[in-house]
Structures are given as structure tokens and as C-alpha cells.
Design a protein around this motif. Structure first.
Motif, short mmCIF file in Angstrom:
data_model
loop_
_atom_site.label_atom_id
_atom_site.label_comp_id
_atom_site.label_asym_id
_atom_site.label_seq_id
_atom_site.Cartn_x
_atom_site.Cartn_y
_atom_site.Cartn_z
N ALA A 107 -17.67 -5.41 -2.94
CA ALA A 107 -17.37 -4.17 -3.14
C ALA A 107 -16.79 -3.65 -1.81
O ALA A 107 -15.42 -3.14 -2.05
CB ALA A 107 -17.68 -3.41 -4.68
N LEU A 108 -17.16 -2.74 -0.73
CA LEU A 108 -16.81 -2.16 -0.38
C LEU A 108 -15.73 -2.89 0.42
O LEU A 108 -14.40 -2.07 1.03
CB LEU A 108 -17.74 -1.90 0.68
CG LEU A 108 -19.13 -1.15 0.25
CD1 LEU A 108 -20.22 -1.10 1.82
CD2 LEU A 108 -18.59 0.08 -0.05
N VAL A 109 -15.65 -4.20 0.85
CA VAL A 109 -14.30 -4.87 1.56
C VAL A 109 -13.21 -5.03 0.46
O VAL A 109 -12.20 -4.93 0.61
CB VAL A 109 -14.75 -6.62 1.94
CG1 VAL A 109 -13.75 -7.20 2.11
CG2 VAL A 109 -16.25 -6.34 2.52
N ALA A 110 -13.23 -5.44 -0.70
CA ALA A 110 -12.62 -5.19 -1.77
C ALA A 110 -11.92 -3.65 -1.51
O ALA A 110 -10.67 -3.46 -1.45
CB ALA A 110 -12.82 -5.52 -2.85
N LYS A 111 -12.35 -2.98 -1.15
CA LYS A 111 -11.98 -1.30 -1.37
C LYS A 111 -11.00 -0.83 -0.35
O LYS A 111 -10.21 -0.33 0.03
CB LYS A 111 -13.44 0.25 -2.01
CG LYS A 111 -12.73 1.44 -1.61
CD LYS A 111 -13.75 1.93 -2.56
CE LYS A 111 -13.50 3.75 -2.46
NZ LYS A 111 -14.30 4.60 -2.27
N GLN A 120 -4.16 -1.73 2.90
CA GLN A 120 -2.49 -2.41 2.00
C GLN A 120 -1.65 -0.67 2.49
O GLN A 120 -0.91 -0.90 2.51
CB GLN A 120 -3.00 -2.92 0.80
CG GLN A 120 -3.29 -4.18 0.92
CD GLN A 120 -3.64 -5.52 0.31
OE1 GLN A 120 -3.88 -4.33 -1.10
NE2 GLN A 120 -3.79 -6.59 0.01
N GLY A 121 -2.34 0.50 1.15
CA GLY A 121 -2.14 1.46 1.25
C GLY A 121 -1.39 2.07 2.87
O GLY A 121 -0.52 2.75 2.29
N ARG A 122 -2.35 1.80 3.81
CA ARG A 122 -2.28 2.62 4.62
C ARG A 122 -1.57 1.97 5.45
O ARG A 122 -0.23 2.53 6.44
CB ARG A 122 -3.39 3.44 4.92
CG ARG A 122 -3.41 3.59 6.94
CD ARG A 122 -4.97 3.34 7.59
NE ARG A 122 -5.76 4.80 6.22
CZ ARG A 122 -7.52 4.21 6.25
NH1 ARG A 122 -7.62 3.11 7.38
NH2 ARG A 122 -8.10 4.59 6.00
N HIS A 123 -1.09 0.92 6.21
CA HIS A 123 -0.08 0.28 7.00
C HIS A 123 1.25 -0.43 6.59
O HIS A 123 0.89 -1.06 5.25
CB HIS A 123 -1.29 -1.25 7.15
CG HIS A 123 -2.27 -0.39 7.82
ND1 HIS A 123 -2.13 0.04 9.64
CD2 HIS A 123 -4.21 -0.46 7.64
CE1 HIS A 123 -3.96 0.76 9.17
NE2 HIS A 123 -4.61 0.40 9.10
N TRP A 124 2.17 -0.41 7.12
CA TRP A 124 3.33 -1.09 6.53
C TRP A 124 2.90 -2.59 6.80
O TRP A 124 2.37 -2.76 8.10
CB TRP A 124 4.70 -0.21 7.18
CG TRP A 124 4.21 1.32 7.30
CD1 TRP A 124 4.15 1.68 8.08
CD2 TRP A 124 5.25 1.93 6.24
NE1 TRP A 124 4.62 3.33 7.63
CE2 TRP A 124 5.41 3.16 6.63
CE3 TRP A 124 6.04 1.34 5.26
CZ2 TRP A 124 5.60 3.99 5.63
CZ3 TRP A 124 6.75 2.33 4.67
CH2 TRP A 124 6.90 3.69 4.87
#
Length: 104
Positions: free
Chosen positions: A86-90, A96-100
Motif C-alpha cells: 500500500a505504501l508503494v502504491a501510494k 505520478q502527480g509530481r513528475h512531468w
């Protein structure tokens, strides 16, 4: 029915408790041990060219050191009461939201 992770952590806790090691399993000492095991992975590649291919014995050695590293990660997750998957998925979601995205 237990998940694969739940069975692994159950076996690890049983192994630890049978040896009386639980007194050493505080977050600080687990973090130190995790780092030491990760360093053993790194040591296998020290002074090797980046494109070095591992032979069967080296591959086995890397796998054993990765397993040792994961074991300490699992012990830390158990101590924190979190599921490592769950930690890895989070974290993937955060990344994904942080890196272009880049084009290939």
C-alpha cells in the motif's frame, strides 16, 4: 485466507520471536540494519563497470542481499502497522502527480 505478505510477516515475526530478537526491533535499530543490508547490495557492484553482467553466483548473492533488505523493510512496516505494498502504491500515485511525463 492470508495474503502472501501477511504469511511472510507472520513467518518473520515467528522467526524473530523464537530467537528473542524482538528487543532489538525498534525503529532506529531496524533502520540501521536496513541501511547496512542495502550497503551489502551496493558492495557487490562496487568497482564494477556499469554494464557488468552478473554470473549465477553473483545473481544469487544479490538476491539474498535484496531479501535481507526487504526483511528489514517488512519488520519496519510491521512496527508501523502499515502494508508495504500500500505504501508503494501510494508513493507511485504521488510521483505520478509530481513528475512531468516525458516523451520517448
Amino acid at each position: 485466507m492470508a495474503t502472501k505478505y501477511e504469511q511472510v510477516i507472520k513467518d518473520l515475526i515467528e522467526f524473530r520471536d523464537q530467537r528473542g530478537w524482538q528487543k532489538y526491533h525498534n525503529l532506529k535499530d531496524l533502520a540501521i540494519s536496513l541501511n547496512l543490508e542495502a550497503s551489502e547490495v551496493l558492495e557487490i557492484f562496487q568497482w564494477q563497470p556499469a554494464d557488468t553482467e552478473l554470473d549465477e553466483q553473483q545473481t544469487q548473492h544479490v538476491q539474498e542481499e535484496i531479501a535481507d533488505t526487504l526483511i528489514y523493510c517488512f519488520y519496519m512496516c510491521e512496527k508501523l502497522g502499515v502494508d508495504p505494498l500500500a505504501l508503494v502504491a501510494k508513493k507511485v500515485e504521488i510521483n505520478q502527480g509530481r513528475h512531468w511525463q516525458t516523451e520517448k
